[in-house]
Design an enzyme around this catalytic site. Sequence first.
Site, PDB file in Angstrom:
ATOM      1  CB  SER A 121      -0.851  -0.038   1.264  1.00  0.00           C
ATOM      2  OG  SER A 121      -1.643   1.101   1.361  1.00  0.00           O
ATOM      3  CE1 TYR A 134      -3.756  -1.529   4.812  1.00  0.00           C
ATOM      4  CE2 TYR A 134      -3.075   0.762   4.612  1.00  0.00           C
ATOM      5  CZ  TYR A 134      -3.560  -0.399   4.045  1.00  0.00           C
ATOM      6  OH  TYR A 134      -3.853  -0.427   2.710  1.00  0.00           O
TER       7      TYR A 134
HETATM    8  N1  LIG Z   1      -8.921  -0.778  -0.959  1.00  0.00           N
HETATM    9  C1  LIG Z   1      -7.875   0.021  -0.836  1.00  0.00           C
HETATM   10  O1  LIG Z   1      -7.972   1.257  -0.919  1.00  0.00           O
HETATM   11  C2  LIG Z   1      -6.516  -0.570  -0.607  1.00  0.00           C
HETATM   12  C3  LIG Z   1      -5.411   0.290  -0.659  1.00  0.00           C
HETATM   13  C4  LIG Z   1      -4.157  -0.234  -0.445  1.00  0.00           C
HETATM   14  C5  LIG Z   1      -3.998  -1.565  -0.183  1.00  0.00           C
HETATM   15  N2  LIG Z   1      -5.099  -2.380  -0.109  1.00  0.00           N
HETATM   16  C6  LIG Z   1      -4.884  -3.784   0.203  1.00  0.00           C
HETATM   17  O2  LIG Z   1      -5.461  -4.576  -0.819  1.00  0.00           O
HETATM   18  C7  LIG Z   1      -5.913  -5.807  -0.251  1.00  0.00           C
HETATM   19  C8  LIG Z   1      -7.374  -6.009  -0.586  1.00  0.00           C
HETATM   20  O3  LIG Z   1      -8.087  -4.879  -0.150  1.00  0.00           O
HETATM   21  P1  LIG Z   1      -9.677  -4.777  -0.251  1.00  0.00           P
HETATM   22  O4  LIG Z   1      -9.983  -3.330  -0.244  1.00  0.00           O
HETATM   23  O5  LIG Z   1     -10.180  -5.680  -1.301  1.00  0.00           O
HETATM   24  O6  LIG Z   1     -10.057  -5.375   1.176  1.00  0.00           O
HETATM   25  P2  LIG Z   1     -11.443  -5.965   1.731  1.00  0.00           P
HETATM   26  O7  LIG Z   1     -12.551  -5.730   0.786  1.00  0.00           O
HETATM   27  O8  LIG Z   1     -11.522  -5.465   3.121  1.00  0.00           O
HETATM   28  O9  LIG Z   1     -11.128  -7.531   1.749  1.00  0.00           O
HETATM   29  C9  LIG Z   1     -10.194  -8.058   2.645  1.00  0.00           C
HETATM   30  C10 LIG Z   1     -10.079  -9.531   2.348  1.00  0.00           C
HETATM   31  O10 LIG Z   1      -9.116 -10.106   3.255  1.00  0.00           O
HETATM   32  C11 LIG Z   1      -9.679 -11.289   3.793  1.00  0.00           C
HETATM   33  N3  LIG Z   1      -9.127 -11.567   5.119  1.00  0.00           N
HETATM   34  C12 LIG Z   1      -8.990 -10.694   6.144  1.00  0.00           C
HETATM   35  N4  LIG Z   1      -8.474 -11.332   7.212  1.00  0.00           N
HETATM   36  C13 LIG Z   1      -8.277 -12.630   6.835  1.00  0.00           C
HETATM   37  C14 LIG Z   1      -7.774 -13.771   7.492  1.00  0.00           C
HETATM   38  N5  LIG Z   1      -7.337 -13.733   8.768  1.00  0.00           N
HETATM   39  N6  LIG Z   1      -7.716 -14.936   6.811  1.00  0.00           N
HETATM   40  C15 LIG Z   1      -8.160 -15.014   5.526  1.00  0.00           C
HETATM   41  N7  LIG Z   1      -8.633 -13.957   4.851  1.00  0.00           N
HETATM   42  C16 LIG Z   1      -8.696 -12.774   5.504  1.00  0.00           C
HETATM   43  C17 LIG Z   1     -11.189 -11.001   3.860  1.00  0.00           C
HETATM   44  O11 LIG Z   1     -11.892 -12.210   3.818  1.00  0.00           O
HETATM   45  P3  LIG Z   1     -12.742 -12.866   5.022  1.00  0.00           P
HETATM   46  O12 LIG Z   1     -13.111 -11.762   5.966  1.00  0.00           O
HETATM   47  O13 LIG Z   1     -13.878 -13.509   4.303  1.00  0.00           O
HETATM   48  O14 LIG Z   1     -11.782 -13.854   5.609  1.00  0.00           O
HETATM   49  C18 LIG Z   1     -11.390 -10.270   2.548  1.00  0.00           C
HETATM   50  O15 LIG Z   1     -11.547 -11.207   1.508  1.00  0.00           O
HETATM   51  C19 LIG Z   1      -5.629  -5.718   1.247  1.00  0.00           C
HETATM   52  O16 LIG Z   1      -4.363  -6.279   1.516  1.00  0.00           O
HETATM   53  C20 LIG Z   1      -5.578  -4.228   1.482  1.00  0.00           C
HETATM   54  O17 LIG Z   1      -4.817  -3.882   2.626  1.00  0.00           O
HETATM   55  C21 LIG Z   1      -6.354  -1.912  -0.329  1.00  0.00           C
END
Ligand SMILES: NC(=O)c1ccc[n+]([C@@H]2O[C@H](COP(=O)([O-])OP(=O)(O)OC[C@H]3O[C@@H](n4cnc5c(N)ncnc54)[C@H](OP(=O)(O)O)[C@@H]3O)[C@@H](O)[C@H]2O)c1
Length: 224
Positions: A121, A134
Amino acid sequence: MRIVVTGASGGIGRALIRVAKRRGDFTIGISRSPSEADVHYQCDVLDLRCLERAAGEVGPVDGLALVHGHGDQRLWVKPLSELSGDDFIDVFKVDVIGSFNVVKAFLPSLTPGASVVLVSSTPGLIGDVYGIPYSVAKGAVAALARSLAKVLAPVRVNAVAFGPIATRWTGWISEEEVRGFGERTVLKRLGTPEEAAEAIYWLLSPASSYVTGHVLVVDGGESL
Ligand SMILES: NC(=O)c1ccc[n+]([C@@H]2O[C@H](COP(=O)([O-])OP(=O)(O)OC[C@H]3O[C@@H](n4cnc5c(N)ncnc54)[C@H](OP(=O)(O)O)[C@@H]3O)[C@@H](O)[C@H]2O)c1
């Protein structure tokens, strides 16, 4: 390709599964809740046995996308004075140890030409006032990707550092604050989950065959 996607139930993970399926790939989803992947394993990334069971069943893997993330709203907004060491450990466990666990479990399944993509990120590269645990964990994810690239060659390992992508976190704050996140970028908008997924997909695919140990910044220019 046969692609494993962690965070398969999340915003970017779901988009990656859609993008891969459209191109005829076979997708294997991992998250605690279900996904639209061709096959899904309800594993916590901290449960190595569950991950190893999944790896034992899926056969050869060409792409491993680690798209899970801790994503606890409370930690995102907690002021520095209220943060504890345990808050850091909680995020570090899921984002860093969880990524390590998935790579470890699927290592025997990776084909020689396989590609692994971790998700970092921009706060992990340049810092932020929000979500310090984070930012720290995402900095470590970038370091993990670079080290794994050195150890696992010819398997390629890269990371994508995302800026603000419109997934569920936008529901945690006001519309005005969401707009503010867009304004922080040069393109003056949030990225879509599909734009994020396409960047991961490029690193997974043979189109990026000479790229390894790289952290690809996909942030609309937020970090400039
Ligand atoms: N969206 C943004 O703006 C952004 C920016 C920078 C980086 N990112 C990174 O991109 C990635 C995806 O982001 P997103 O926005 O799609 O996030 P999201 O919609 O919050 O999804 C998070 C995912 O992680 C899974 N997860 C969380 N804890 C877990 C665990 N202990 N075991 C297995 N699965 C787990 C959740 O699944 P379950 O709860 O079903 O297990 C869910 O599928 C993340 O690493 C996030 O930090 C996102």
